[in-house]
Design a protein around this motif. Sequence first.
Motif, PDB file in Angstrom:
ATOM      1  N   ALA A  50       0.836  -1.208   0.000  1.00 25.28           N
ATOM      2  CA  ALA A  50       0.000   0.000   0.000  1.00 25.28           C
ATOM      3  C   ALA A  50       0.871   1.259   0.000  1.00 25.28           C
ATOM      4  CB  ALA A  50      -0.915  -0.008   1.227  1.00 25.28           C
ATOM      5  N   LEU A  51       1.939   1.210   0.804  1.00 26.99           N
ATOM      6  CA  LEU A  51       2.849   2.370   0.869  1.00 26.99           C
ATOM      7  C   LEU A  51       3.540   2.568  -0.477  1.00 26.99           C
ATOM      8  CD1 LEU A  51       4.526   1.677   4.339  1.00 26.99           C
ATOM      9  CD2 LEU A  51       2.741   3.356   3.853  1.00 26.99           C
TER      10      LEU A  51
ATOM     11  N   LEU B 105       5.210   6.210  -1.316  1.00 31.48           N
ATOM     12  CA  LEU B 105       5.902   6.619  -0.085  1.00 31.48           C
ATOM     13  C   LEU B 105       7.269   5.944   0.075  1.00 31.48           C
ATOM     14  CD1 LEU B 105       2.948   6.795   2.460  1.00 31.48           C
ATOM     15  CD2 LEU B 105       3.883   8.545   0.970  1.00 31.48           C
TER      16      LEU B 105
ATOM     17  N   ARG C 253      11.609  10.610  -2.947  1.00 31.91           N
ATOM     18  CA  ARG C 253      10.998  11.334  -1.822  1.00 31.91           C
ATOM     19  C   ARG C 253      12.012  11.670  -0.745  1.00 31.91           C
ATOM     20  NH1 ARG C 253       8.396   9.313   1.873  1.00 31.91           N
ATOM     21  NH2 ARG C 253       7.377  11.166   2.671  1.00 31.91           N
TER      22      ARG C 253
ATOM     23  N   ARG D  15       2.622   6.203   7.675  1.00 34.49           N
ATOM     24  CA  ARG D  15       2.083   7.397   7.012  1.00 34.49           C
ATOM     25  C   ARG D  15       2.359   8.656   7.835  1.00 34.49           C
ATOM     26  NH1 ARG D  15      -0.707   6.208   2.444  1.00 34.49           N
ATOM     27  NH2 ARG D  15      -1.236   4.019   2.222  1.00 34.49           N
TER      28      ARG D  15
ATOM     29  N   GLU E   2       0.756   0.664   9.326  1.00 32.15           N
ATOM     30  CA  GLU E   2       0.537   1.565   8.195  1.00 32.15           C
ATOM     31  C   GLU E   2       0.349   3.015   8.632  1.00 32.15           C
ATOM     32  OE1 GLU E   2      -2.349   0.252   5.389  1.00 32.15           O
ATOM     33  OE2 GLU E   2      -2.201   2.083   4.179  1.00 32.15           O
TER      34      GLU E   2
ATOM     35  N   LYS F  29       2.457   1.669  -3.372  1.00 29.49           N
ATOM     36  CA  LYS F  29       1.473   2.138  -4.354  1.00 29.49           C
ATOM     37  C   LYS F  29       1.310   3.657  -4.253  1.00 29.49           C
ATOM     38  CE  LYS F  29      -3.298   1.203  -5.670  1.00 29.49           C
ATOM     39  NZ  LYS F  29      -4.212   1.833  -4.686  1.00 29.49           N
ATOM     40  N   ASP F  30       1.363   4.176  -3.033  1.00 31.99           N
ATOM     41  CA  ASP F  30       1.205   5.624  -2.849  1.00 31.99           C
ATOM     42  C   ASP F  30       2.513   6.387  -3.026  1.00 31.99           C
ATOM     43  OD1 ASP F  30      -1.400   5.169  -2.440  1.00 31.99           O
ATOM     44  OD2 ASP F  30      -1.388   5.421  -0.259  1.00 31.99           O
TER      45      ASP F  30
END
Lengths: 403, 75
Positions: A148-149, A154, A159, A251, A247, A151-152
């Motif tokens: 999920a991270l 992160l 970054r 975030r 998660e 995919k975003d």
Amino acid sequence: MKKPPEDPHLPLFKSPSGEAGVPPSRPTALPPSPTALSVTQLVSALRRVVEEASGTLWIKGEIAGMKAYGSGHWYFSLRDPDSAIKCVMWKSNTTKVGAAPVDGTEVYALVTPTVWADKGELKAAVQVMLPTAGIGVQQLSREKVRAALEKDGLLDPSRKRQLPAYPRAIAVVTSTDGAALRDIIIVTRKRWSSVRLVIVGATVQGDGAARDLCRALKVVNRLPGIDLCIIGRGGGSREDLHAFDDEKVCRAVAALTMPVVSAVGHETDASLTDLVADLRAATPSAAAERAVPDRADCLRHVASLSSRLAHGLRRRTGLVAERLARTGDRIEVAMVRRIREPRASVDRLAGQLEALSPLRVLGRGYSVARLVDGRVARRRADLPEGTEFTLRVSDGDVPSRAG
Amino acid sequence: MADTPDTLSADLRRLEEIVRSLESEDTDLDRALALFEEGVGRLRAARDRLGEAEARVQKVLEDAAGHLTLSDFEE
């Protein structure tokens, strides 16, 4: 692969009126050519439907027919008692798994189902594979969070922010009674004593740890003047470090307004906060070392700048002095020439003068009679009897009297 | 002390520039002297900033209303 144009006559997928699957005409009749799809159109449409409907998801199944090629790609099926799906796992992903699991191994797989055009085959592209045996729910959830991270964006290396060279205030998110905090304070004091450490205490393991870490990270964002954040704890079992794979915590780390170093002591495996942070350090001490410069190094740097500064100016003024010296030399040469030339003429003139000097006449045997008042006696009348005068000969005067 | 790191960073960066200018030959003497003077000032400032100081360790406390206060950390 070339994407076929949208076909408005695609009853199989487009018609909501219940005609799906009904051929455009009876099989025995010749199809009107504008309504017949090409194979590519059909397969592309199927692929689109499959991809849109399933996306990327976790499935569980047994490995069957594993073919691990020398190229590193794996081809196999995942099956359960009733169904099977053909799978492919590319080298970039198989290298993370290690050896290919043998047939019959039960695995969790993160897959993206699709349809391959060349054979019209349904295939699942596998990105992550975890054997279910010996893998707790924890690791599975960790992989889910990681995906999920990712995919975003992160986990994207672009970054990562650069740490400040000389931080003035560092927020430390950790337990206030752990060895991690003590290590950070000791190392920071030793290296860069002018820094201010602001401790934001948090529970780092057990129930509520993730929630508390999120709260502490939000507090950090509200503190003024913080240049850097260190989040971490000392080593522990994977279970102890679970909160750092959460998660929401990840975030919250990503949402920090200043660069962050994550130091969750686990030798073999990075925690997810480590991956989200701008820098990962193996231990809290290592984090402190990366966070602040070494005062001794800095002083050495200043000393080197100082000597370069002095040397730079000396060199610069040296150049000027050299130029001046060169100019001086030229002036001197000119002066010497200017002085020497007249001196030569003076010498010449002096020689000529000397040749004409009356004294040289005296040298040939003549003498000059000079009266007391300095006049030269030229006639007998100038020297009546008894007159005192001086007779000048070549080497001096002789006092005399006229007889 | 509040502005220490940024100014130290700026001082060191400027010093590097100055040294590089002095080391190149195309700076005229007046300019070189001015740069040198500035460099000496910045060096002194950097050394002062690098002077020993005891690291301050504070702890954040958050009250029920969400107000943050800082207090010295008892080790």
